[in-house]
Design a protein around this motif. Sequence first.
Motif, PDB file in Angstrom:
ATOM      1  N   LYS A   1      55.233  29.133  34.038  1.00 47.31           N
ATOM      2  CA  LYS A   1      54.138  30.086  34.932  1.00 47.31           C
ATOM      3  C   LYS A   1      53.106  29.906  34.382  1.00 47.31           C
ATOM      4  N   GLY A   2      52.608  29.865  33.872  1.00 52.84           N
ATOM      5  CA  GLY A   2      51.276  29.842  33.119  1.00 52.84           C
ATOM      6  C   GLY A   2      51.209  28.079  33.076  1.00 52.84           C
ATOM      7  N   SER A   3      51.278  27.328  33.509  1.00 53.98           N
ATOM      8  CA  SER A   3      50.635  26.055  33.652  1.00 53.98           C
ATOM      9  C   SER A   3      49.581  25.589  35.140  1.00 53.98           C
ATOM     10  N   MET A   4      49.033  24.860  34.917  1.00 57.35           N
ATOM     11  CA  MET A   4      47.751  24.137  35.098  1.00 57.35           C
ATOM     12  C   MET A   4      47.670  24.929  36.251  1.00 57.35           C
ATOM     13  N   GLU A   5      48.703  24.234  36.989  1.00 59.84           N
ATOM     14  CA  GLU A   5      48.081  24.190  38.696  1.00 59.84           C
ATOM     15  C   GLU A   5      47.999  25.779  39.069  1.00 59.84           C
ATOM     16  N   ASP A   6      49.232  26.250  38.470  1.00 65.89           N
ATOM     17  CA  ASP A   6      49.155  28.194  38.663  1.00 65.89           C
ATOM     18  C   ASP A   6      48.234  28.397  38.202  1.00 65.89           C
ATOM     19  N   TYR A   7      47.826  27.993  37.229  1.00 66.58           N
ATOM     20  CA  TYR A   7      46.575  28.831  36.644  1.00 66.58           C
ATOM     21  C   TYR A   7      44.972  28.028  37.708  1.00 66.58           C
ATOM     22  N   ALA A   8      44.941  27.334  37.707  1.00 67.19           N
ATOM     23  CA  ALA A   8      44.107  27.511  39.090  1.00 67.19           C
ATOM     24  C   ALA A   8      43.911  27.918  40.715  1.00 67.19           C
ATOM     25  N   SER A   9      45.035  27.927  41.315  1.00 63.99           N
ATOM     26  CA  SER A   9      46.032  28.224  41.870  1.00 63.99           C
ATOM     27  C   SER A   9      44.764  29.479  42.224  1.00 63.99           C
ATOM     28  N   ALA A  10      45.864  30.005  41.070  1.00 60.97           N
ATOM     29  CA  ALA A  10      45.436  32.006  40.945  1.00 60.97           C
ATOM     30  C   ALA A  10      44.054  32.179  40.490  1.00 60.97           C
TER      31      ALA A  10
ATOM     32  N   PRO B   1      35.560  34.909  41.019  1.00 59.84           N
ATOM     33  CA  PRO B   1      34.941  33.580  40.186  1.00 59.84           C
ATOM     34  C   PRO B   1      35.235  33.921  39.048  1.00 59.84           C
ATOM     35  N   LEU B   2      35.212  32.611  38.197  1.00 62.05           N
ATOM     36  CA  LEU B   2      35.322  32.337  36.681  1.00 62.05           C
ATOM     37  C   LEU B   2      34.478  33.393  36.103  1.00 62.05           C
ATOM     38  N   CYS B   3      32.684  32.500  36.398  1.00 63.11           N
ATOM     39  CA  CYS B   3      32.193  33.817  35.699  1.00 63.11           C
ATOM     40  C   CYS B   3      31.761  35.481  35.475  1.00 63.11           C
ATOM     41  N   LYS B   4      32.769  35.557  37.028  1.00 61.63           N
ATOM     42  CA  LYS B   4      33.248  37.525  36.804  1.00 61.63           C
ATOM     43  C   LYS B   4      34.072  37.688  36.124  1.00 61.63           C
ATOM     44  N   GLN B   5      34.828  36.796  36.153  1.00 60.58           N
ATOM     45  CA  GLN B   5      35.411  37.063  35.020  1.00 60.58           C
ATOM     46  C   GLN B   5      35.579  37.689  33.739  1.00 60.58           C
ATOM     47  N   THR B   6      35.506  38.679  33.271  1.00 56.27           N
ATOM     48  CA  THR B   6      35.310  38.987  31.912  1.00 56.27           C
ATOM     49  C   THR B   6      35.038  38.447  30.634  1.00 56.27           C
ATOM     50  N   LYS B   7      36.155  37.702  30.016  1.00 55.36           N
ATOM     51  CA  LYS B   7      35.973  36.667  29.305  1.00 55.36           C
ATOM     52  C   LYS B   7      34.324  35.573  29.552  1.00 55.36           C
ATOM     53  N   HIS B   8      34.787  35.326  30.647  1.00 53.69           N
ATOM     54  CA  HIS B   8      33.356  34.023  30.645  1.00 53.69           C
ATOM     55  C   HIS B   8      32.539  34.538  30.887  1.00 53.69           C
ATOM     56  N   GLU B   9      31.925  36.159  31.392  1.00 61.00           N
ATOM     57  CA  GLU B   9      30.730  36.718  31.554  1.00 61.00           C
ATOM     58  C   GLU B   9      30.065  37.345  30.629  1.00 61.00           C
ATOM     59  N   LYS B  10      31.087  37.298  29.690  1.00 55.35           N
ATOM     60  CA  LYS B  10      30.448  37.708  27.466  1.00 55.35           C
ATOM     61  C   LYS B  10      29.393  36.726  27.232  1.00 55.35           C
ATOM     62  N   VAL B  11      30.150  35.868  28.255  1.00 59.62           N
ATOM     63  CA  VAL B  11      29.435  33.553  26.892  1.00 59.62           C
ATOM     64  C   VAL B  11      28.160  33.948  28.119  1.00 59.62           C
ATOM     65  N   ILE B  12      28.432  34.064  29.322  1.00 60.89           N
ATOM     66  CA  ILE B  12      27.520  33.491  30.023  1.00 60.89           C
ATOM     67  C   ILE B  12      26.275  35.007  29.797  1.00 60.89           C
ATOM     68  N   LYS B  13      26.352  36.247  29.879  1.00 61.89           N
ATOM     69  CA  LYS B  13      25.322  36.997  29.489  1.00 61.89           C
ATOM     70  C   LYS B  13      24.413  36.628  28.198  1.00 61.89           C
TER      71      LYS B  13
ATOM     72  N   PRO C   1      30.949  26.106  39.804  1.00 64.43           N
ATOM     73  CA  PRO C   1      29.209  26.574  39.434  1.00 64.43           C
ATOM     74  C   PRO C   1      28.960  28.193  38.776  1.00 64.43           C
ATOM     75  N   ILE C   2      28.127  28.318  37.682  1.00 62.87           N
ATOM     76  CA  ILE C   2      27.685  29.332  37.905  1.00 62.87           C
ATOM     77  C   ILE C   2      26.717  29.955  38.773  1.00 62.87           C
ATOM     78  N   GLU C   3      27.445  31.554  39.178  1.00 68.62           N
ATOM     79  CA  GLU C   3      27.155  32.426  39.956  1.00 68.62           C
ATOM     80  C   GLU C   3      25.438  32.659  40.104  1.00 68.62           C
ATOM     81  N   SER C   4      24.730  32.131  40.783  1.00 68.58           N
ATOM     82  CA  SER C   4      22.738  32.292  40.630  1.00 68.58           C
ATOM     83  C   SER C   4      22.648  31.256  39.365  1.00 68.58           C
ATOM     84  N   ASN C   5      22.967  30.046  39.241  1.00 66.08           N
ATOM     85  CA  ASN C   5      22.840  29.512  38.132  1.00 66.08           C
ATOM     86  C   ASN C   5      23.697  27.927  38.883  1.00 66.08           C
ATOM     87  N   GLU C   6      23.370  27.749  40.211  1.00 67.26           N
ATOM     88  CA  GLU C   6      24.194  26.798  40.638  1.00 67.26           C
ATOM     89  C   GLU C   6      23.931  25.693  39.435  1.00 67.26           C
ATOM     90  N   GLY C   7      22.900  25.358  38.978  1.00 65.66           N
ATOM     91  CA  GLY C   7      22.472  23.603  39.043  1.00 65.66           C
ATOM     92  C   GLY C   7      23.563  23.678  37.310  1.00 65.66           C
TER      93      GLY C   7
END
Length: 280
Positions: free
Chosen positions: A139-148, A154-166, A237-243
Amino acid sequence: MSDEAMPAVVPDISHSQKNSISNDTGDSSESIDQPPLKKSASNVPIKLNIRYKTQIFSVQCDLYDTLKDLKEKLDKLTDIDPKVQKLVNKSITSVKRDDATTTLKDLNLSDGQTLLLIGATRSEVSSASDLKSGAAGNKGSMEDYASAAHKKEPLCKQTKHEKVIKIGKPENAQMGIMNRNDPLPPSIDGLLMSMLSQTAKKARLTFKLELDELWINTAETTKKIGMTHIRNIIDEPIESNEGYSIVGFQTGTTENSIIWIYWCPSQYVRSIRREIISDY
């Protein structure tokens, strides 16, 4: 019998003689037995050197051969299906080509030129397919993960990504441009960009095409990933930094097998996908 009584003699003109006469007089009423004209063909032989991993194949071609012709020759030498072959030089990788109509001349290839070949052999593809089938129920396949992921925040709002982006964009990061798809830099061996890895360290992507590997370099380590082991690529894209974008390289069947990089210039994302998984 007298001379007046002798019948007139009519000479027998053969079919070939008739043709000769007809040809001389311009009379086209009789067909002339000649072989059909052959369609003119190019005769510009060239030799290409094809580098595949640690091997170099010398291939005799014609300048007017198509990419399809060349790939069929390489199929016999390497057992790599033409559908998964990627031939690399600046002309071929810059835009999507129609293999059936694009000639070697169209690509400005010349005698003695070296091209890099990327692709998995049929046996390698079969082995990878078996592994994928074995994990199809995961159930943790790539397609399932991407769909979920798209259904959630958004990725940039998820905790583990948000910490790095900050932590912020590296000071020497290459300028990011949104809504543009640029080819990779001419020096395809290294994509010179500064970004952050999932360990929040500055990183650089390096394409080692002769090894069919993607390297993620940091100051301390170099992670080497076989391109044939990358099942899919997630990018957003990273929100507020779509470049700039978050890019994930999926190497297994679970979310934990995704290798993330951050602040990747968005204009290169499509070319990165094309180089690794031929996704246009």
